[in-house]
Scaffold this active site. Structure first.
Site, PDB file in Angstrom:
ATOM      1  N   ALA A  11      -9.586   5.407   3.035  1.00  0.00           N
ATOM      2  CA  ALA A  11      -9.481   6.567   3.934  1.00  0.00           C
ATOM      3  C   ALA A  11     -10.749   7.429   3.939  1.00  0.00           C
ATOM      4  CB  ALA A  11      -8.291   7.448   3.592  1.00  0.00           C
ATOM      5  N   GLY A  12     -11.034   7.918   5.123  1.00  0.00           N
ATOM      6  CA  GLY A  12     -12.131   8.857   5.305  1.00  0.00           C
ATOM      7  C   GLY A  12     -13.469   8.231   5.627  1.00  0.00           C
ATOM      8  N   LYS A  35       0.883  -1.170   0.000  1.00  0.00           N
ATOM      9  CA  LYS A  35       0.000   0.000   0.000  1.00  0.00           C
ATOM     10  C   LYS A  35       0.915   1.212   0.000  1.00  0.00           C
ATOM     11  CE  LYS A  35      -3.126   2.745   2.785  1.00  0.00           C
ATOM     12  NZ  LYS A  35      -3.963   2.875   3.985  1.00  0.00           N
ATOM     13  N   ASN A  82      -9.879   1.830   8.807  1.00  0.00           N
ATOM     14  CA  ASN A  82      -9.257   1.459  10.085  1.00  0.00           C
ATOM     15  C   ASN A  82      -9.935   2.186  11.242  1.00  0.00           C
ATOM     16  OD1 ASN A  82      -5.747   1.020  11.071  1.00  0.00           O
ATOM     17  ND2 ASN A  82      -7.555   0.957  12.333  1.00  0.00           N
ATOM     18  N   GLY A 137      -8.686   9.347   8.594  1.00  0.00           N
ATOM     19  CA  GLY A 137      -9.121   9.490   9.977  1.00  0.00           C
ATOM     20  C   GLY A 137     -10.201  10.526  10.223  1.00  0.00           C
TER      21      GLY A 137
END
Lengths: 265, 67
Positions: A190-191, A102, A212, A163
Site C-alpha cells: 500500500a501507498g 491477505k 494496485n 491508494g
C-alpha cells in the site's frame, strides 16, 4: 528465485486486480508486470435477474484471471471486525482453493489504517485454522513482533495509506523492521505511487512489494507495469550488491596521484 | 413460508428448506461462490444438512477484483 510461503517465485511484485480501465488492460498489465501473485476479493452476488449483468462481470473477471494461471492471494478488504475478517477468510479459502489470506481489518475510515488489535486477534485465530496469513499492518515494530509471535512468517507493513501514492512515509520504521526481523518475509503493501518507491523498498532489503493503484490508474497501465518490473529488479540487485555507507565528508572519486602541477600547491 | 435475507434482500422459502433448496430456488447458478449464514461460514459439505429458519441472513459472495 525467492520463497514466498510455500511457493518459489521469480518476480517480487504482488499485484492487485482492481481499478483497471478494462478487463483486457488488467490482463495485459498483470502479464507485463511479470507478477506471479495477484490479489482478489469476495463481494456479494447480486440477486435477481435485473442484476445478472453485474454477476456476469464478476464471473467473467474470475475466468479471465484464471487464464493467467497465477497464484491467488485473496483479501479481506472492507472488514472492520475480527468476526468479519475470519468469516471472509474462510469463504475465500473455499472459493479460491488456497490457505493464503491477505488479512485486512480496517480501523479508521479516513486513512484506511489497519486496526492493530483486531488484526492480531484475527491472525491468531486464522493461524490456528491453518491459514497462511499475510497481514496488512502498520509499520509499528512491536505490532510486527506480536504478529510473528502469533505465527506469521510474512508481514506486509504499509508504505503509506492505501491508494495515496505517497511512497514510503517512514523509511526509518521500515528499515527497523527489516533489521529486527531478518528471517521474516517482508512486503511493503500500500501507498506505492512510483517505480522508485518500489526500488527504495527493495534496496532496504524488503522481499517484495504489493501494489494496485499505481499501475491500474496510471495513464498507461501496461507501460507502468513494465516500469515496476524493472524497478523491482533494480532495487533487489542494488540490495544484493551492497550499497556504500552514506557519509558527510566528500571524497574525490578521481585519483589524486599524478595530478598536474597546477593542482599542487 | 419463512422469510430470510439474501444479500440484504427479503426472500421467502418453504418451511424446512436447506441451503441446497435455497440455492436451487434462487438460481444461484454454477459459478464459484461461498455462503455465510448469520455471519458464520457454511462449507459446501454442509449445505444439504443446514436448515434455514425465519429471519436468517444469508450472504452469497463471489470472486471480484481486489487490491
Amino acid at each position: 528465485m525467492w520463497q514466498l510461503a510455500n511457493k518459489q517465485l521469480s518476480s517480487r511484485l504482488l499485484i492487485g486486480s482492481a481499478l483497471y480501465p478494462s478487463p483486457d488492460i488488467m490482463q495485459k498489465a498483470i502479464t507485463a508486470s511479470g507478477s506471479e501473485v495477484v490479489t482478489v476479493s469476495l463481494r456479494r452476488q447480486n440477486v435477481g435477474s435485473a442484476n445478472g449483468a453485474a454477476n456476469e462481470g464478476g464471473h467473467d473477471f474470475w475466468q479471465l484471471l484464471q487464464q493467467l494461471n497465477l497464484n491467488i492471494l485473496p483479501n479481506t478488504a472492507g472488514c472492520h471486525s475480527v468476526k468479519e475478517a475470519i468469516t471472509t477468510a474462510q469463504m475465500a479459502r473455499e472459493v479460491f482453493g488456497t490457505n493464503w489470506i491477505k488479512l485486512e481489518v480496517i480501523g479508521d475510515e479516513y486513512n484506511l489504517q489497519p486496526d492493530p488489535f483486531a488484526l492480531l486477534e484475527a491472525t491468531k485465530e486464522l493461524v490456528s485454522q491453518g491459514f497462511e496469513v499475510f497481514p496488512y499492518c502498520t509499520d509499528d515494530l512491536v505490532l510486527c513482533q506480536k504478529l510473528v509471535e502469533a505465527g506469521c512468517k510474512i508481514l506486509m507493513p504499509w508504505g503509506s495509506p492505501i491508494g495515496t501514492g505517497k511512497g514510503l512515509l517512514n523509511p526509518y520504521a521500515l528499515k527497523n523492521i527489516r533489521e529486527r526481523l531478518p528471517d521474516i518475509t517482508l512486503i511493503v503493501d500500500a501507498g506505492i505511487g512510483l517505480p522508485s518507491h518500489a526500488t527504495q523498498a527493495l534496496e532496504m532489503g524488503y522481499d517484495g512489494v504489493l501494489l494496485n493503484t499505481a499501475v491500474a490508474q496510471a495513464a498507461d497501465p501496461i507501460k507502468m507495469a513494465e516500469a515496476f518490473k524493472h524497478a523491482l529488479l533494480a532495487g533487489r540487485e542494488g540490495f544484493e550488491a551492497g550499497a556504500i555507507k552514506e557519509r558527510n565528508l566528500a571524497k574525490p572519486s578521481t585519483p589524486t596521484i599524478g595530478t598536474p602541477f597546477w593542482h599542487q600547491s | 413460508m419463512i422469510t430470510l435475507q439474501l444479500n440484504g434482500e427479503n426472500k421467502t422459502l418453504h418451511v424446512g428448506s436447506s441451503i441446497v433448496d435455497a440455492i436451487n430456488d434462487w438460481q444461484l447458478g454454477e459459478q464459484s461462490f461461498a455462503i455465510a449464514l448469520n455471519e458464520e461460514f457454511i462449507p459446501k459439505s454442509s449445505y444439504s444438512t443446514t436448515s434455514l429458519q425465519d429471519g436468517d441472513r444469508i450472504e452469497v459472495l463471489i470472486p471480484m477484483q481486489g487490491g
